[in-house]
Design an enzyme around this catalytic site. Structure first.
Site, short mmCIF file in Angstrom:
data_model
loop_
_atom_site.label_atom_id
_atom_site.label_comp_id
_atom_site.label_asym_id
_atom_site.label_seq_id
_atom_site.Cartn_x
_atom_site.Cartn_y
_atom_site.Cartn_z
N LYS A 40 0.84 -1.21 0.00
CA LYS A 40 0.00 0.00 0.00
C LYS A 40 0.87 1.26 0.00
O LYS A 40 0.67 2.15 -0.81
CB LYS A 40 -0.90 0.05 1.25
N ARG B 207 -9.30 1.12 8.95
CA ARG B 207 -8.88 -0.26 9.22
C ARG B 207 -9.91 -1.03 10.03
O ARG B 207 -9.67 -2.19 10.36
CB ARG B 207 -7.57 -0.22 10.01
N ARG C 208 11.52 -5.47 4.94
CA ARG C 208 11.22 -4.03 4.81
C ARG C 208 12.20 -3.21 5.64
O ARG C 208 12.50 -3.52 6.79
CB ARG C 208 9.79 -3.75 5.29
N ARG D 227 11.55 -1.52 11.28
CA ARG D 227 10.53 -1.18 12.28
C ARG D 227 10.45 -2.27 13.33
O ARG D 227 10.52 -3.45 13.01
CB ARG D 227 9.17 -1.05 11.58
N ARG E 227 -0.19 -8.76 13.75
CA ARG E 227 -0.77 -7.74 12.86
C ARG E 227 -1.61 -8.37 11.77
O ARG E 227 -2.64 -7.82 11.37
CB ARG E 227 0.34 -6.87 12.26
#
Ligand code: ADP
Ligand code: ADP
Ligand code: ZN
Length: 220
Positions: free
Chosen positions: A13, A88, A127, A160, A171
């Protein structure tokens, strides 16, 4: 054009919203980025959000709804915006509807990106983010020119905390329980546009632009 990107963590996204934001010249509004800045700055909102984010849970609806309502009133949203990571939950989507009525705006498309869980885990675990400008990279699929350094601003890249394996799984569970129902929600409103999240970053961006072509023509 007012758009929403919907999809599980790691679907791409942020990557796609950032490219589209430059092409269409409208802001990308990432609630995750705004919350991370607030955590770093130690604001009361950041302090409140941190424990939820660290554990991989969603931050309470009223916190993020307030962020978005303020942000949408800024001048740069007048010719359009891209919501990345909001709404969300169904409650957030209802709150968004109500605020859009107040602001005399409406969503034109909800771009729903799907990627299977195994690929999501590979994407999230590789990531990396720029600590200064927030640009995202992937160690294998979208590496910076110099390892560990942001191409755009030269600052260091970091992983992160919530991209570590245990938090990542939590998550995903949050996504399936609380966010995935928005697929039906926006299908019923005839706003959903499904985009395959599989392929190279450029291929997916071209598919998105092709999908939006008709609306871009109507808007110009
Ligand atoms: P990802 O890019 O993996 O989808 P984000 O950067 O969007 O993750 O979000 C990181 C974290 O910030 C989430 O796990 C959640 O704790 C919080 N967050 C971001 N957006 C929202 C939202 N709309 N509602 C609740 N929590 C949010
Ligand atoms: P989201 O915002 O949905 O959580 P991101 O845009 O941050 O997802 O992408 C998650 C990770 O996957 C990042 O490291 C990004 O560089 C990488 N990525 C994004 N799109 C692709 C793609 N099409 N193929 C491979 N990796 C991708
Ligand atoms: Zn940078």
């Amino acid at each position: 054009m007012n758009l929403i990107f919907l999809g599980p963590p790691g679907a791409g996204k942020g990557t796609q919203a950032s490219l589209l934001s430059k092409t269409l010249n409208i802001p990308q509004i990432s609630t995750g980025d705004i919350l991370r800045s607030a955590v770093r700055a130690g604001t009361p909102m950041g302090v409140r959000a941190k424990s939820f984010m660290d554990s991989g849970s969603l931050v309470p609806d009223e916190v993020v709804v307030g962020i978005v309502e303020e942000r949408l009133q800024e001048a740069d949203c007048s010719s359009g915006f891209i919501l990345d990571g909001f709404p969300r939950t169904v409650a957030q989507a209802d709150a968004l509807d109500a605020m859009l009525v107040r602001l005399c705006k409406q969503i034109e498309h909800v771009l729903s990106m799907s990627v299977d869980d195994e690929e999501l885990l590979t994407r999230i675990s590789g990531r990396r983010m720029c600590e200064k400008c927030g640009k995202g990279y992937h160690t294998l699929f979208d590496p910076p020119k110099v390892a560990g350094i942001c191409d755009l601003c030269g600052a260091s890249l970091y992983q992160r905390d919530d991209d570590k394996i245990e938090t990542m799984r939590k998550r995903l569970v949050e996504y399936y329980n609380k966010t995935a129902p928005l697929i039906d929600y926006y299908t019923e409103k005839k706003l959903l546009c499904t985009i395959s999240g599989v392929g190279t970053i450029d291929e997916i961006q071209s598919n998105i632009l092709r999908g939006l072509e008709g609306s871009l023509r109507d808007n110009s």
